[in-house]
Design a protein around this motif. Structure first.
Motif, PDB file in Angstrom:
ATOM      1  N   GLU A   1       0.823  -1.216   0.000  1.00 15.92           N
ATOM      2  CA  GLU A   1       0.000   0.000   0.000  1.00 15.92           C
ATOM      3  C   GLU A   1       0.852   1.259   0.000  1.00 15.92           C
ATOM      4  N   ARG A   2       1.928   1.262   0.781  1.00 12.04           N
ATOM      5  CA  ARG A   2       2.769   2.457   0.848  1.00 12.04           C
ATOM      6  C   ARG A   2       3.350   2.811  -0.519  1.00 12.04           C
ATOM      7  N   GLN A   3       3.771   1.805  -1.269  1.00 13.69           N
ATOM      8  CA  GLN A   3       4.342   2.066  -2.590  1.00 13.69           C
ATOM      9  C   GLN A   3       3.285   2.631  -3.535  1.00 13.69           C
ATOM     10  N   MET A   4       2.059   2.130  -3.451  1.00  9.43           N
ATOM     11  CA  MET A   4       1.002   2.647  -4.309  1.00  9.43           C
ATOM     12  C   MET A   4       0.699   4.105  -3.977  1.00  9.43           C
ATOM     13  N   TRP A   5       0.670   4.419  -2.686  1.00 11.53           N
ATOM     14  CA  TRP A   5       0.439   5.817  -2.307  1.00 11.53           C
ATOM     15  C   TRP A   5       1.618   6.693  -2.716  1.00 11.53           C
ATOM     16  N   ASN A   6       2.809   6.111  -2.714  1.00 11.08           N
ATOM     17  CA  ASN A   6       3.974   6.870  -3.158  1.00 11.08           C
ATOM     18  C   ASN A   6       3.879   7.216  -4.634  1.00 11.08           C
TER      19      ASN A   6
ATOM     20  N   ILE B   1       1.536  14.057  -8.268  1.00  8.87           N
ATOM     21  CA  ILE B   1       0.986  15.397  -8.010  1.00  8.87           C
ATOM     22  C   ILE B   1       1.660  16.479  -8.851  1.00  8.87           C
ATOM     23  N   PRO B   2       2.990  16.655  -8.770  1.00 14.06           N
ATOM     24  CA  PRO B   2       3.592  17.708  -9.621  1.00 14.06           C
ATOM     25  C   PRO B   2       3.482  17.387 -11.105  1.00 14.06           C
ATOM     26  N   PHE B   3       3.468  16.087 -11.456  1.00 18.65           N
ATOM     27  CA  PHE B   3       3.346  15.713 -12.861  1.00 18.65           C
ATOM     28  C   PHE B   3       2.011  16.170 -13.451  1.00 18.65           C
ATOM     29  N   LEU B   4       0.948  16.103 -12.652  1.00 13.34           N
ATOM     30  CA  LEU B   4      -0.360  16.541 -13.134  1.00 13.34           C
ATOM     31  C   LEU B   4      -0.322  18.005 -13.560  1.00 13.34           C
TER      32      LEU B   4
ATOM     33  N   ASN C   1      -3.892  16.321 -24.783  1.00 14.90           N
ATOM     34  CA  ASN C   1      -5.277  16.232 -24.309  1.00 14.90           C
ATOM     35  C   ASN C   1      -5.263  16.239 -22.787  1.00 14.90           C
ATOM     36  N   PRO C   2      -5.751  17.306 -22.135  1.00 17.45           N
ATOM     37  CA  PRO C   2      -5.708  17.374 -20.670  1.00 17.45           C
ATOM     38  C   PRO C   2      -6.400  16.201 -19.984  1.00 17.45           C
ATOM     39  N   ALA C   3      -7.434  15.648 -20.599  1.00 18.66           N
ATOM     40  CA  ALA C   3      -8.166  14.540 -19.976  1.00 18.66           C
ATOM     41  C   ALA C   3      -7.305  13.290 -19.851  1.00 18.66           C
ATOM     42  N   LEU C   4      -6.282  13.159 -20.683  1.00 20.04           N
ATOM     43  CA  LEU C   4      -5.409  11.989 -20.644  1.00 20.04           C
ATOM     44  C   LEU C   4      -4.182  12.197 -19.755  1.00 20.04           C
ATOM     45  N   VAL C   5      -4.015  13.392 -19.237  1.00 23.83           N
ATOM     46  CA  VAL C   5      -2.841  13.692 -18.411  1.00 23.83           C
ATOM     47  C   VAL C   5      -2.755  12.802 -17.172  1.00 23.83           C
ATOM     48  N   PRO C   6      -3.851  12.542 -16.433  1.00 23.07           N
ATOM     49  CA  PRO C   6      -3.722  11.672 -15.246  1.00 23.07           C
ATOM     50  C   PRO C   6      -3.171  10.291 -15.569  1.00 23.07           C
ATOM     51  N   PHE C   7      -3.549   9.723 -16.708  1.00 17.25           N
ATOM     52  CA  PHE C   7      -3.067   8.390 -17.079  1.00 17.25           C
ATOM     53  C   PHE C   7      -1.569   8.434 -17.403  1.00 17.25           C
ATOM     54  N   ALA C   8      -1.166   9.463 -18.161  1.00 15.94           N
ATOM     55  CA  ALA C   8       0.253   9.610 -18.484  1.00 15.94           C
ATOM     56  C   ALA C   8       1.070   9.904 -17.226  1.00 15.94           C
ATOM     57  N   ALA C   9       0.520  10.734 -16.331  1.00 15.20           N
ATOM     58  CA  ALA C   9       1.223  11.061 -15.089  1.00 15.20           C
ATOM     59  C   ALA C   9       1.371   9.825 -14.202  1.00 15.20           C
ATOM     60  N   PHE C  10       0.329   9.003 -14.150  1.00 17.62           N
ATOM     61  CA  PHE C  10       0.403   7.775 -13.352  1.00 17.62           C
ATOM     62  C   PHE C  10       1.460   6.837 -13.924  1.00 17.62           C
ATOM     63  N   PHE C  11       1.481   6.707 -15.242  1.00 13.97           N
ATOM     64  CA  PHE C  11       2.475   5.835 -15.891  1.00 13.97           C
ATOM     65  C   PHE C  11       3.887   6.303 -15.562  1.00 13.97           C
ATOM     66  N   LEU C  12       4.139   7.603 -15.676  1.00 13.34           N
ATOM     67  CA  LEU C  12       5.478   8.122 -15.417  1.00 13.34           C
ATOM     68  C   LEU C  12       5.834   7.990 -13.937  1.00 13.34           C
ATOM     69  N   ALA C  13       4.864   8.238 -13.060  1.00 15.99           N
ATOM     70  CA  ALA C  13       5.110   8.097 -11.622  1.00 15.99           C
ATOM     71  C   ALA C  13       5.383   6.643 -11.256  1.00 15.99           C
ATOM     72  N   TYR C  14       4.672   5.734 -11.913  1.00 17.51           N
ATOM     73  CA  TYR C  14       4.873   4.308 -11.669  1.00 17.51           C
ATOM     74  C   TYR C  14       6.298   3.904 -12.066  1.00 17.51           C
ATOM     75  N   LEU C  15       6.727   4.314 -13.255  1.00 22.63           N
ATOM     76  CA  LEU C  15       8.081   3.985 -13.699  1.00 22.63           C
ATOM     77  C   LEU C  15       9.131   4.648 -12.806  1.00 22.63           C
ATOM     78  N   SER C  16       8.845   5.857 -12.355  1.00 20.43           N
ATOM     79  CA  SER C  16       9.782   6.549 -11.474  1.00 20.43           C
ATOM     80  C   SER C  16       9.956   5.797 -10.160  1.00 20.43           C
ATOM     81  N   ARG C  17       8.846   5.333  -9.593  1.00 14.40           N
ATOM     82  CA  ARG C  17       8.924   4.540  -8.364  1.00 14.40           C
ATOM     83  C   ARG C  17       9.682   3.239  -8.619  1.00 14.40           C
TER      84      ARG C  17
END
Length: 362
Positions: free
Chosen positions: A54-59, A65-68, A287-303
């Motif tokens: 869970e901690r990693q998912m919240w991380n 957040i800044p990626f959004l 497309n701003p509507a797709l930004v959360p998905f791209a941000a999640f992908f980048l955050a996931y790879l960063s983690r």
């Protein structure tokens, strides 16, 4: 309802994006097998370990957040074909101005973070007038002026931090501690309510770009500046508007990150979130509507890259290689162009086949 042509383009864009991501991760995997003594563990840490607990998912959500905000900022500016690189400096300046307000301007608890964020937002919006006016009035290259502006911001912040606002009682260079009323509370672990604000801004920016006349004007300028001017649009004003909005969004991201994750300002270098925002905007196809998905992908790879650095023998810079390959394939106009042509021909044949019986029956 989406017409068939737009649906085809959407399908192709998604397919092309997934293919670019797959190729980039494949390249990273090949390099990992070359340089690592434990490639299986390294790949596991990069691709699967962020799902470990869970901690990693919240991380991951915390890293989003800044990626959004920077992703949205770049989307707005790129929509008008303004290759503004000052989102990086705006993040740092927005964070610094919010920090100054959080330290030196006492206010009630809920109002304090709101005002601190607004100070960062307004400052960055005003700052973006400089490259915008240089471009529209003097014809200055916006790519060069904004790239240089980033370093001006960095060294100005460094000067103030070192000579004026540093807390000399600390062993490292940092400001005094923020007032308790200025912090953005956490949802869980270190993930602040800035995540909620970021998702709310995704909705606001999406509506602005696709449901307002200003957003329509920005997209028209991006498609054809000369035709937009011929149609009566005030191109210079629209360019200034999109750059100011982009700066404000990036500044908001810096302010939210600073107040939600830190208790003192201690950045001496540009944080890198603006460059990540460019990757996110490219992945999201502006497309701003797709930004959360791209941000999640980048955050996931960063983690995953952090886990790989800690638990395997591959450096974090592998993440930069993945981003570079994504850039390369998204910038390559001929990438999968043949497959797109086949999709168009197949669609045309199908529609022609559907129309023929109707004509005979008539």
């Amino acid at each position: 309802m989406i017409n068939s042509d737009r649906l085809l383009e959407l399908k192709f864009s998604v397919l092309r994006g997934l293919a670019a991501i797959f190729v980039s991760i494949s390249v990273a995997a090949i390099l990992i097998f070359i340089i690592s003594d434990q490639p299986g563990n390294a790949l596991f840490q990069l691709l699967l370990s962020p799902l470990g607990n869970e901690r990693q998912m919240w991380n991951i959500l915390e890293r989003m957040i800044p990626f959004l905000f920077t992703g949205l900022a770049v989307c707005v500016m790129f929509s008008a074909k303004q290759f503004n690189l000052a989102a990086e400096g705006s993040v740092m300046l927005g964070a610094f101005m919010a920090a100054m307000t959080a330290i030196y301007v006492p206010m009630p608890p809920i109002i304090h973070p709101i005002v601190s964020i607004l100070v960062g937002v307004i400052t960055c919006g005003l700052l973006m007038l400089i490259p915008a006016l240089l471009h529209t009035k003097l014809g200055a290259n916006v790519l060069v002026s904004t790239l240089m502006l980033n370093f001006i911001i960095q060294f100005c912040v460094q000067f103030v931090l070192v000579n004026i606002v540093a807390d000399r009682s600390q062993g490292a260079l940092m400001t005094y501690q923020f007032l308790e009323t200025a912090g953005i509370p956490a949802i869980r672990f270190n993930t602040s309510y800035g995540l909620v604000l970021g998702l709310a801004m995704v909705v606001v920016v999406s509506l602005f770009i696709y449901r307002t006349r200003w957003g329509y004007a920005i997209r028209m300028v991006g498609l054809n500046k000369e035709f937009s001017a011929y149609s009566g649009l005030k191109v210079a004003g629209i360019i200034i508007l999109c750059q100011v909005i982009g700066g404000m969004l990036a500044g908001m991201g810096g302010a939210v990150e600073m107040l939600g994750f830190f208790d003192r300002f201690r950045w001496r270098l540009l944080p890198g979130y603006g460059w990540n925002g460019i990757t996110i905007a490219i992945l999201a196809k502006n497309n701003p509507a797709l930004v959360p998905f791209a941000a999640f992908f980048l955050a996931y790879l960063s983690r995953g890259a952090v886990n790989m650095t800690i638990h395997a023998d591959v450096p974090f810079e592998m993440m930069d290689i993945i981003q570079a390959v994504i850039f390369l394939f998204f910038a390559a106009e001929k990438f999968l162009a043949g497959y797109r042509q086949k999709m168009v021909v197949k669609k045309a044949k199908r529609e022609l086949g559907e129309d023929l019986p109707a004509k005979k029956g008539g």
